[in-house]
Design a protein around this motif. Sequence first.
Motif, PDB file in Angstrom:
ATOM      1  N   ARG A 451      38.106   7.552  -6.244  1.00  0.00           N
ATOM      2  CA  ARG A 451      36.764   7.161  -5.832  1.00  0.00           C
ATOM      3  C   ARG A 451      36.395   7.749  -4.478  1.00  0.00           C
ATOM      4  NH1 ARG A 451      34.572   3.990  -2.331  1.00  0.00           N
ATOM      5  NH2 ARG A 451      32.532   2.995  -2.709  1.00  0.00           N
ATOM      6  N   ARG A 454      35.477  11.312  -4.886  1.00  0.00           N
ATOM      7  CA  ARG A 454      34.184  11.463  -5.555  1.00  0.00           C
ATOM      8  C   ARG A 454      33.041  11.121  -4.605  1.00  0.00           C
ATOM      9  NH1 ARG A 454      32.920   8.145  -9.310  1.00  0.00           N
ATOM     10  NH2 ARG A 454      34.641   6.664  -9.118  1.00  0.00           N
ATOM     11  N   TYR A 455      33.245  10.120  -3.759  1.00  0.00           N
ATOM     12  CA  TYR A 455      32.205   9.755  -2.792  1.00  0.00           C
ATOM     13  C   TYR A 455      31.967  10.892  -1.793  1.00  0.00           C
ATOM     14  CZ  TYR A 455      29.945   7.577   1.214  1.00  0.00           C
ATOM     15  OH  TYR A 455      29.090   7.311   2.246  1.00  0.00           O
ATOM     16  N   ALA A 458      30.073  13.582  -3.359  1.00  0.00           N
ATOM     17  CA  ALA A 458      28.655  13.233  -3.472  1.00  0.00           C
ATOM     18  C   ALA A 458      27.929  13.477  -2.146  1.00  0.00           C
ATOM     19  CB  ALA A 458      28.501  11.777  -3.897  1.00  0.00           C
ATOM     20  N   PHE A 478      22.520  10.821  -4.161  1.00  0.00           N
ATOM     21  CA  PHE A 478      23.121   9.791  -3.311  1.00  0.00           C
ATOM     22  C   PHE A 478      22.812   8.370  -3.772  1.00  0.00           C
ATOM     23  CE2 PHE A 478      23.436   7.280   0.671  1.00  0.00           C
ATOM     24  CZ  PHE A 478      24.779   7.530   0.937  1.00  0.00           C
ATOM     25  N   TRP A 481      25.439   5.666  -4.736  1.00  0.00           N
ATOM     26  CA  TRP A 481      26.396   5.266  -3.711  1.00  0.00           C
ATOM     27  C   TRP A 481      25.761   4.435  -2.593  1.00  0.00           C
ATOM     28  CZ3 TRP A 481      31.362   6.405  -4.832  1.00  0.00           C
ATOM     29  CH2 TRP A 481      31.588   7.405  -5.771  1.00  0.00           C
ATOM     30  N   GLN A 484      27.633   1.306  -2.091  1.00  0.00           N
ATOM     31  CA  GLN A 484      29.092   1.483  -2.147  1.00  0.00           C
ATOM     32  C   GLN A 484      29.553   2.255  -0.912  1.00  0.00           C
ATOM     33  OE1 GLN A 484      30.760   2.615  -6.018  1.00  0.00           O
ATOM     34  NE2 GLN A 484      28.671   2.535  -6.862  1.00  0.00           N
ATOM     35  N   PRO A 486      31.761   3.547   2.326  1.00  0.00           N
ATOM     36  CA  PRO A 486      33.213   3.765   2.469  1.00  0.00           C
ATOM     37  C   PRO A 486      33.861   2.625   3.232  1.00  0.00           C
ATOM     38  CG  PRO A 486      31.974   5.123   4.006  1.00  0.00           C
ATOM     39  CD  PRO A 486      30.962   4.480   3.123  1.00  0.00           C
ATOM     40  N   HIS A 496      27.629   7.816   6.147  1.00  0.00           N
ATOM     41  CA  HIS A 496      26.904   7.004   5.164  1.00  0.00           C
ATOM     42  C   HIS A 496      25.592   6.493   5.768  1.00  0.00           C
ATOM     43  CE1 HIS A 496      26.669   4.487   1.532  1.00  0.00           C
ATOM     44  NE2 HIS A 496      26.234   3.521   2.324  1.00  0.00           N
TER      45      HIS A 496
END
Length: 896
Positions: A451, A454-455, A458, A478, A481, A484, A486, A496
């Motif tokens: 994950r 993958r984040y 992204a 985006f 996410w 979600q 980090p 983020h």
Amino acid sequence: MTTLIDSAIAEYLLKTTAPRPQPHLLMRERLGSDGPSVRDYAVVVVQAPAGYGKTSLFSQWRREQLARGVAVIWFSSDERDDAQRFLLGLVQAVRSGCARPAFGRLLMDGGIAALGELEGITAWLAEVSQLPGDVLLIVDEAERLPEAGRAALAYVLHNAPRNLRIVVAARRGFDDIVGDLLAYGQAVLIGPDRLSFRLDETIALIGKRFGPRIDADACARLVQLTDGWPLGLQLALSAMTRAADPLQIIEAMASNTGALRDHLVGALLANLSDDDKAFLTCISIVDTLHPALCEALTGDARSGDRLARLMRETPVFVTSEASAWSRLHTLVREVLMVRAARLSDEELVRLHSAAAAWLSGQRMIEEAARHAHAAGQLQTAYDLAEACLHDAVKQGRLQAVLDWLDLLPEAELERRPRLRLAAAWALALGERHREAEQQVGHISAGQEEDRALRYECALILSAAAYYADEIDRFVEIFSPWIDQPPESGSWLVQAHANRLAARAIALGEPAQARRQLQRMPRGDVGKGVGFLVRWGDHIGALSYLWEGQIRLAGEILTPALASAEADLGRRHPLTCMLAAMAALHAYESDHADRAAALLANRLDVLERSGTPETVAIAYATAARVAAAQGQEHRAVDVLEALYAMGVMRALPRLCIVSLAEQIRLHAGHYRGATCEALMHRLDGAVAQAAPRHGPLWQRVVTPLVARSRARAAMASQNWPLALEALGETHEPADAQTLGRDRIEFMALRALALDRAGREGRALLLEAMNLAQAGGLARTLADAHPALMDWILRIAREEGDAGHAGYAASAPPVAHPAAPRAPSGPRAVPTVVLTPKEREILELLARNFSNKEIAVAAAIGEGTVKWHLKNLFGKLDASSRKHVVRRALVLGLLEGA
């Protein structure tokens, strides 16, 4: 003893005479003698290597203090100035600088021999304290003083009376002598960082010598080439003065051949021994220098001593008082690196291997990796690169990653996913965003379960879409996410928040963007997170610009840009993006020259590595600055370059902005046919690009196109058609809250209503008030020239002080009867001469006879003779001409 004093007096007449000021001396306001950083200190120590302009700075201070009526005394030190000679020099300095031939007579008549060293200094200090006004003592080249002379100067510094201020210039080590004064706030230290020339100072310096022939962009290139090193600038300026085309000198210095650089640097190194030159050539392969690193490179245990000696004796090093690290000036190092490249392959391998081993031991991994690769130790280099390049991305060292991407074979990228991840980040944040997507495709294959990976992928893909101006795709990538984030503690937390803020602006919610950023605690902005925090500053400032709040944007941009320049460098992509917005802020605040300086030598970086938004801002601002300076041809050239860049980078919005700005420029001159042709190109560009972009992108473009259509109608003075076009922008403009676009729309609509015979004054007043509230001094002035005329009429009719900002934007009109500045000789205010003596000195410098002086000064001829006798005595002169020459030398007379 008398013979010693007589011979010393002759010598000290030269040592206590200030050097001739340079004809093009720049008065650096930032370093003024009464500036806030030095004003309240009785002792100022200026400590820097040779070539940093210490003596030039003191010449400036001398002129400033003389103009304020302070008596200035000068003393140039050398190796023979023990305590006795130093005291002798101080006495003569007061006699020369204060025009008091009788000062220190008891000391000169045998008192020095009878008194001890410190007693003589004490007697001098006591006599200085009795002088009627303030005194400034300048001690130049203090590092040359022997131990006894240093002790005597230290005693003066620690026991100066209230009317004595002392400034000392030294190359190294003098901060130890005044350490206690610095600790207790009784003295201030000025180091090489503050003495280096900034861009605005370089522009002023070159402007004094070459006028408008050298623009801000060329000045910025010169600063980059010389690192703002005063001696490097002086060498370059000397070469430019001798050249038929000064710009060719800058081009030659920037060229790869280095012939001119070699000639300029050769003059600095000409007096060095062959061993010293070989040493400098050897150590030039590393970016920064340390005594232990030099020892590792040369294998000589005395390399540290040699380095210290060369740092004292040659003006080619950049040093730090608080660190053992130093570096060679860029101008010098590039010449030495050319010489190093001529060494044998075996010697180069040995040098790079030694550098890699030492740097690796100091945990300077990235530098060690580069030297390991240069030494042919490829696997070691790849291992070191893998260990550091992902961190380099976090810290903003994107070019280092891109440089490694050219060195890494595909097989190594397959074996080292972290290297590929770092490469994808560096590629995404620039014009190579398509390559970034390819790298992410390799990373994501078979990694569906990870994950965190993958984040991060992204984030990279959304960044690539942002740089590709695919706003709708950026939001789409985006969006999954958003909720979600980090794990806390990860460096991606700040990333983020930045991404959420950028998404909010794309959705038309600038206040929400700032709210997302405010949730993140600032903490300490260090090298680990500073790059990401400054990205947040960039987005926060952009949100205010989006709303038309130029003043609030400036409050973010000013400190963020200064911090980015200090840590990342002037030409780092993020620094350049901040500078683009700061240039818009400066221009809208009606400081066109500052806007030009902010953009100087940065457009090429933005072309490769800027976001579409900041590229459009930079080029549009550069064009408006050129137009405001009366260089319409330059403005059109800049906008055509923006169009070509849009084609090259496949960013149609840049083409649309270019054409819209050209229409604005021509519409102001009512060039209807030209605007119609440009509008045809604009419609074609939009028609071609619109199918490939979603509603978010089109919402940005639509009002721009509609305003351009209205301007094209205004150029043909078809006001009903202009009103029809402006009606199209009403809804999109309202969606953009109170931004510059909406204010401009209101003003243009008011103008079209007025020219169509309808009421538009109320709408214009509202636009003026909104622009004034946001600090937009140029928006309405640039919207259309007729608007400016209307605004000025309204301001005159209503006497409205609130519109003074726009009235000030109009070109100033010089009154034909305005008084001219006085010319001719001027006696500076000083305690040395009485007001009447200064008046007579000025008349004497104009070659007036005694009778003419008496008439002009309204005194008798006998009084004139009496004042002349006093002038002869105070200035130790033997004739009328000699009086004028002595006054010029002492700085008591200017302009003769």
